[in-house]
Design a protein around this motif. Structure first.
Motif, short mmCIF file in Angstrom:
data_model
loop_
_atom_site.label_atom_id
_atom_site.label_comp_id
_atom_site.label_asym_id
_atom_site.label_seq_id
_atom_site.Cartn_x
_atom_site.Cartn_y
_atom_site.Cartn_z
N ARG A 19 0.89 -1.18 0.00
CA ARG A 19 0.00 0.00 0.00
C ARG A 19 0.92 1.22 0.00
O ARG A 19 1.46 1.61 1.03
N ASP A 20 1.10 1.78 -1.17
CA ASP A 20 2.05 2.87 -1.38
C ASP A 20 1.41 3.82 -2.39
O ASP A 20 1.17 3.46 -3.53
N GLU A 21 1.09 5.03 -1.96
CA GLU A 21 0.33 5.93 -2.81
C GLU A 21 1.20 7.00 -3.47
O GLU A 21 0.76 8.13 -3.70
N ARG A 22 2.43 6.62 -3.80
CA ARG A 22 3.27 7.51 -4.58
C ARG A 22 3.11 7.22 -6.07
O ARG A 22 2.86 6.08 -6.47
N ILE A 23 3.26 8.25 -6.88
CA ILE A 23 3.26 8.12 -8.33
C ILE A 23 4.66 8.46 -8.82
O ILE A 23 5.29 9.40 -8.32
#
Length: 412
Positions: A19-23
């Motif tokens: 769960r990693d919300e970097r782009i």
């Protein structure tokens, strides 16, 4: 602010299911994305090019990563948050359009895989496909929807070789619909509920795009040419597919959600039938004003991107169900899917209530109704599921997860 991140050869930027919300945007070096194929369980790889985005879908959709990003040669990638991405790229029409088309293509691929697993014998012939949809509604005694599909067919294909058959089906369905309608009391119109709709669409300028639909009215039909898409302002819309003459439920959309947008982006026939559940109000946008709409309202493009992310994730989740060979595990995983899509507000809650029927289980699992009936009898007699008229109670959702893990080793 976006940051330039340096990664050494052999390092992992993120793992599948993180769960990693970097782009990210790859600046230089070599990075590959490795995914697990839902059908075979094998791996698929994609090498990124410089300037290419990755990690977008899981970040925008707030879902676990669907791939592992591995560095093959020392690399530099720009890392940004979702908010930073929106601030920088919401006005960049070229970037957003490219992503929309890529996501549209990915969603269609998932649809094709789903259709193949459901053993749909329908080919890509639009006329034959629409006729099959009309007959499936007729066989289900949904005569109003059958009439709508027949009218659409005759409008799009006025010189079709089987137009007389379609006209006869329409006349028969119309007669039966009128006979049934005369026996039923008139239902009161549902109050307009726009709470879930987007505020920017409630302006007077959008009133000219508004359309109203009656219960069971077909808004768009699978296989017909697509030249418009819709935003739901009030009511609910059901998405269904016709598979070997039988309707399969795909989704139920609520106010604030779009549908029909894929045809706008890739000029392809409709991939599903969308029909009103009760009274529905929508805004209808066509190809001519789509680009103007998005350009003038950058936030709409971001909303569409997020919608595609959600649709792709949801459809892949449903595809995962269809890859399970064991029918008990497949039905158990259907309950798990409903649990994931409607998470409990109480942490650790085991007993779950779902507003579904056995017909819904049949649609989502893709199993014959006789098989579902037999499997559901096992669940109910074992005290694992309680079945009521309009809902079911799973006594322990963790038992369903264990059933899936134990029995779903073999895949189709």
């Amino acid at each position: 602010m976006p940051k330039a991140m340096q990664y050494n050869k052999g390092s992992i930027i993120y793992f599948e299911n993180d769960r990693d919300e970097r782009i990210f945007i790859l600046q230089k070096g070599v990075v590959i994305l490795t995914t697990t194929d839902e059908e075979s369980g094998g791996t698929e790889t994609q090498q990124l090019s410089n300037g290419e985005f990755f990690g977008v879908k899981s970040a925008l959709g707030h879902f676990p990563r669907e791939e592992t990003a591995t560095v093959l040669q020392d690399a530099v990638a720009i890392s940004m948050t979702v908010q930073e991405f929106e601030n920088i790229f919401s006005n960049n029409k070229q970037v957003v359009y490219k992503m929309l088309r890529v996501f549209s293509g990915q969603l269609r691929q998932v649809h094709k895989k789903t259709q193949a697993l459901l053993q749909n014998d329908d080919d890509s012939n639009q006329q034959g496909g629409m006729f099959a949809v009309a007959k499936s509604f007729f066989n289900d005694q949904n005569y109003r929807a059958c009439c709508d599909v027949c009218i659409k067919y005759l409008t799009h294909f006025p010189t079709a070789y089987d137009k007389d058959q379609v006209a006869k089906l329409y006349a028969d369905a119309k007669l039966r619909h009128e006979k049934l309608s005369s026996k039923r009391p008139q239902a009161a119109s549902a109050p307009v509920n726009s709470a879930g709709a987007l505020k920017q669409f409630m302006l007077p300028a959008f009133e000219r795009f508004q359309k109203k639909y009656e219960p069971d009215q077909v808004i768009i039909c699978e296989f017909e040419p697509g030249d418009s898409f819709y935003l739901i302002q009030s009511g609910e819309v059901q998405l269904v597919k016709c598979v070997n003459g039988v309707k399969k439920n795909l989704d139920i959309l609520k106010p604030g959600e779009f549908f029909g947008e894929m045809a706008i982006l890739d000029n392809s026939p409709r991939s599903a039938t969308c029909m009103a559940i009760g009274q529905v109000e929508c805004l209808e946008f066509n190809k001519a004003n789509f680009e103007v709409l998005v350009t003038g309202n950058p936030q709409i493009a971001i909303v569409l991107l997020k919608l595609f992310c959600k649709r792709i994730y949801d459809q892949k989740r449903r595809l995962k169900i269809l890859t399970i060979k064991d029918p008990t595990a497949r039905i158990a995983d259907t309950f798990c899917m409903f649990d994931e899509m409607n998470p409990s507000l109480k942490a650790g809650e085991k007993s779950r209530r779902f507003n579904i029927t056995q017909a819904d289980i049949t649609s989502w699992s893709g199993l014959p109704s006789a098989v579902v009936q037999e499997e559901m009898h096992k669940f109910t007699s074992g005290g694992k599921v309680q079945v009521f008229d309009n809902y079911m109670i799973v006594t322990n959702i963790n038992d369903m997860r264990r059933t899936v893990e134990f029995k779903s080793v073999q895949r189709k």
